[in-house]
Motif scaffolding. Structure first.
Motif, PDB file in Angstrom:
ATOM      1  N   GLY A  64       0.844  -1.188   0.000  1.00 33.53           N
ATOM      2  CA  GLY A  64       0.000   0.000   0.000  1.00 33.53           C
ATOM      3  C   GLY A  64       0.876   1.233   0.000  1.00 33.53           C
ATOM      4  N   ARG A  65       0.263   2.370   0.046  1.00 36.52           N
ATOM      5  CA  ARG A  65       0.989   3.636  -0.010  1.00 36.52           C
ATOM      6  C   ARG A  65       1.856   3.874   1.219  1.00 36.52           C
ATOM      7  N   ARG A  66       1.439   3.366   2.371  1.00 36.53           N
ATOM      8  CA  ARG A  66       2.162   3.623   3.622  1.00 36.53           C
ATOM      9  C   ARG A  66       2.686   2.355   4.270  1.00 36.53           C
ATOM     10  N   GLY A  67       2.822   1.291   3.499  1.00 36.61           N
ATOM     11  CA  GLY A  67       3.310   0.030   4.040  1.00 36.61           C
ATOM     12  C   GLY A  67       2.553  -1.123   3.432  1.00 36.61           C
ATOM     13  N   LEU A  68       2.070  -2.018   4.274  1.00 32.70           N
ATOM     14  CA  LEU A  68       1.316  -3.184   3.815  1.00 32.70           C
ATOM     15  C   LEU A  68      -0.120  -3.110   4.327  1.00 32.70           C
ATOM     16  N   LEU A  69      -1.032  -3.572   3.524  1.00 35.07           N
ATOM     17  CA  LEU A  69      -2.439  -3.626   3.899  1.00 35.07           C
ATOM     18  C   LEU A  69      -2.805  -5.060   4.224  1.00 35.07           C
ATOM     19  N   LEU A  70      -3.611  -5.239   5.253  1.00 33.94           N
ATOM     20  CA  LEU A  70      -4.070  -6.560   5.674  1.00 33.94           C
ATOM     21  C   LEU A  70      -5.323  -6.956   4.902  1.00 33.94           C
ATOM     22  N   LEU A  71      -5.361  -8.185   4.456  1.00 29.59           N
ATOM     23  CA  LEU A  71      -6.550  -8.723   3.814  1.00 29.59           C
ATOM     24  C   LEU A  71      -7.666  -8.794   4.854  1.00 29.59           C
ATOM     25  N   ARG A  72      -8.867  -8.434   4.449  1.00 29.74           N
ATOM     26  CA  ARG A  72     -10.041  -8.592   5.304  1.00 29.74           C
ATOM     27  C   ARG A  72     -10.891  -9.694   4.708  1.00 29.74           C
TER      28      ARG A  72
END
Length: 191
Positions: A64-72
């Motif tokens: 993501g733009r600021r790191g990693l995004l968690l799957l929901r």
């Protein structure tokens, strides 16, 4: 009640209200935080670079733009019902990954209701210490994220490579930031 596990930058807060969250059994995990730059560095610093790469390959984490995004994901056994999605790492008994693999926010965040329920407004010492630890960690991790975001944008204007070298760099940067904040983090350590 608030319980505080002092461990410097790895401090954890627990609240009895969490197990009976008025938002439902998924609680905060319905809107999990991102795994920000400093979180990635913390995880790598604690030996989790390979785990991050595995989770990215599995689709549980994505850039993501600021790191990693968690799957929901929908809760297991929901049969496609319109239940709220939650963090991929949330299971029937709560978080399924160890604290060393979680975003720092997942370890130190409790909501204002939990602080109030835990005695902050009554002057409970543990709740007040928990609030101080929470506020210190929010400030430190936030500052590290801003600094790292600027450095990443300057070094990788088209986005970071998301390889072992980049992750190792984030781990070293996290360690550097923690060393600079050693005095403040020492106040969050037992003894």
């Amino acid at each position: 009640m608030i319980r505080l596990e002092l461990a410097g930058g790895h401090t954890r807060l627990h609240a009895t209200l969490c197990s009976a969250c008025p938002q439902g059994p998924t609680g905060c995990c319905a809107s999990p935080p991102g795994v920000e730059w400093s979180d990635i560095g913390k995880i790598v610093s604690l030996g989790g670079a390979g785990w991050l790469l595995e989770q990215m390959a599995a689709g549980n984490l994505r850039p993501g733009r600021r790191g990693l995004l968690l799957l929901r994901v929908a809760p297991e056994g929901s049969g496609g019902q319109a239940l709220p999605k939650r963090c991929v790492f949330h299971g029937p008994e709560g978080c399924t990954i160890p604290p060393s693999r979680r975003a720092a926010t997942c370890n130190y965040y409790v909501c204002d209701d939990a602080f109030a329920h835990g005695g902050e407004l009554r002057g409970n010492a543990e709740a007040l210490a928990g609030r101080r630890a929470h506020d210190t960690l929010v400030e430190l991790y936030g500052a590290w994220d801003i600094e790292l975001a600027d450095r990443i944008s300057a070094s990788w204007p088209d986005g970071p490579p998301w390889d072992r070298g980049f992750l190792d760099w984030l781990g070293r940067e996290y360690d550097r930031g923690a060393a600079k904040a050693a005095a403040r983090l020492a106040a969050l350590s037992p003894g």
